[in-house]
Design a protein around this motif. Sequence first.
Motif, short mmCIF file in Angstrom:
data_model
loop_
_atom_site.label_atom_id
_atom_site.label_comp_id
_atom_site.label_asym_id
_atom_site.label_seq_id
_atom_site.Cartn_x
_atom_site.Cartn_y
_atom_site.Cartn_z
N MET A 167 1.09 -1.57 0.01
CA MET A 167 0.21 0.35 0.01
C MET A 167 1.08 1.52 0.21
SD MET A 167 -3.26 1.30 2.91
CE MET A 167 -1.80 1.72 3.53
N TYR A 168 0.98 2.38 -0.74
CA TYR A 168 1.42 3.51 -0.94
C TYR A 168 1.18 4.32 0.57
CZ TYR A 168 2.38 8.34 -2.38
OH TYR A 168 3.25 8.98 -2.45
N MET A 169 2.42 4.87 1.29
CA MET A 169 1.51 6.07 1.99
C MET A 169 2.73 7.09 1.65
SD MET A 169 0.22 4.03 4.32
CE MET A 169 0.97 4.43 6.60
N ALA A 170 1.96 7.65 2.04
CA ALA A 170 2.66 9.68 1.10
C ALA A 170 3.78 9.90 2.35
CB ALA A 170 1.71 10.95 1.30
N LYS A 171 4.54 10.25 1.64
CA LYS A 171 5.67 11.07 2.56
C LYS A 171 5.55 12.35 3.17
CE LYS A 171 10.49 12.45 2.92
NZ LYS A 171 11.13 13.29 1.62
N ILE A 172 5.37 12.73 4.27
CA ILE A 172 4.57 13.88 4.47
C ILE A 172 5.82 15.09 4.22
CG2 ILE A 172 3.43 15.91 6.32
CD1 ILE A 172 2.42 12.94 7.55
N HIS A 173 5.71 16.22 3.08
CA HIS A 173 6.50 17.85 3.19
C HIS A 173 5.98 18.62 3.72
CE1 HIS A 173 7.96 14.50 0.10
NE2 HIS A 173 6.98 13.82 -0.52
N ASP A 174 6.87 20.08 4.19
CA ASP A 174 7.21 20.35 5.12
C ASP A 174 6.40 21.14 4.17
OD1 ASP A 174 7.04 22.60 6.40
OD2 ASP A 174 9.57 23.17 6.47
N THR A 175 5.46 21.78 4.63
CA THR A 175 4.69 22.75 3.82
C THR A 175 4.49 24.08 4.19
OG1 THR A 175 3.05 22.09 4.34
CG2 THR A 175 3.51 21.49 1.80
N SER A 176 4.80 24.40 5.66
CA SER A 176 5.02 26.09 6.71
C SER A 176 6.00 26.99 5.91
CB SER A 176 6.27 25.02 8.32
OG SER A 176 7.43 24.78 7.82
N LYS A 177 6.65 26.42 5.26
CA LYS A 177 7.59 27.63 4.53
C LYS A 177 6.48 29.25 4.40
CE LYS A 177 10.50 23.81 2.19
NZ LYS A 177 9.89 23.18 1.81
N SER A 178 7.06 29.89 3.33
CA SER A 178 6.74 31.04 2.76
C SER A 178 6.09 30.93 1.25
CB SER A 178 7.67 32.10 3.07
OG SER A 178 8.29 31.86 1.54
#
Length: 122
Positions: free
Chosen positions: A1-12
């Motif tokens: 099963m595919y599990m997404a890697k969580i990316h840092d979207t806290s940037k400007s």
Amino acid sequence: MYMAKIHDTSKSTLALRKRKRFLLSQIQVLPDSLRASLVERFSRCGKANCHCHHGGVKHGPFYYLTQCLAVGKINKFLLKTPAQQHAAKAGIEGYRQLQELLEELSQINAELLRREEPLTGD
Ligand SMILES: [Zn+2]
């Protein structure tokens, strides 16, 4: 099963847009892309008097390509030659890299929407 890697979207927002442009420059579909797994198996043969049925080592390794198409529906077959095995490995890696880039792009787009920003533009 595919599990997404969580990316840092806290940037400007500006940094997210810059990252988005970078991802788009990296995304290319490799013609040999393959969404599948390669599994290695050792197995017993059909000869009842063979050592593999009497505690001896099993035959192999054999390499199978498996592809999950739906729940309980798996496409699986033997890759007979080293050339097939190499092609499968390269195709799987190409698909995985593309999927990773697309996933990060998708997370950035979701974050832009959450911020009520347009998806395109500077
Ligand atoms: Zn055997």
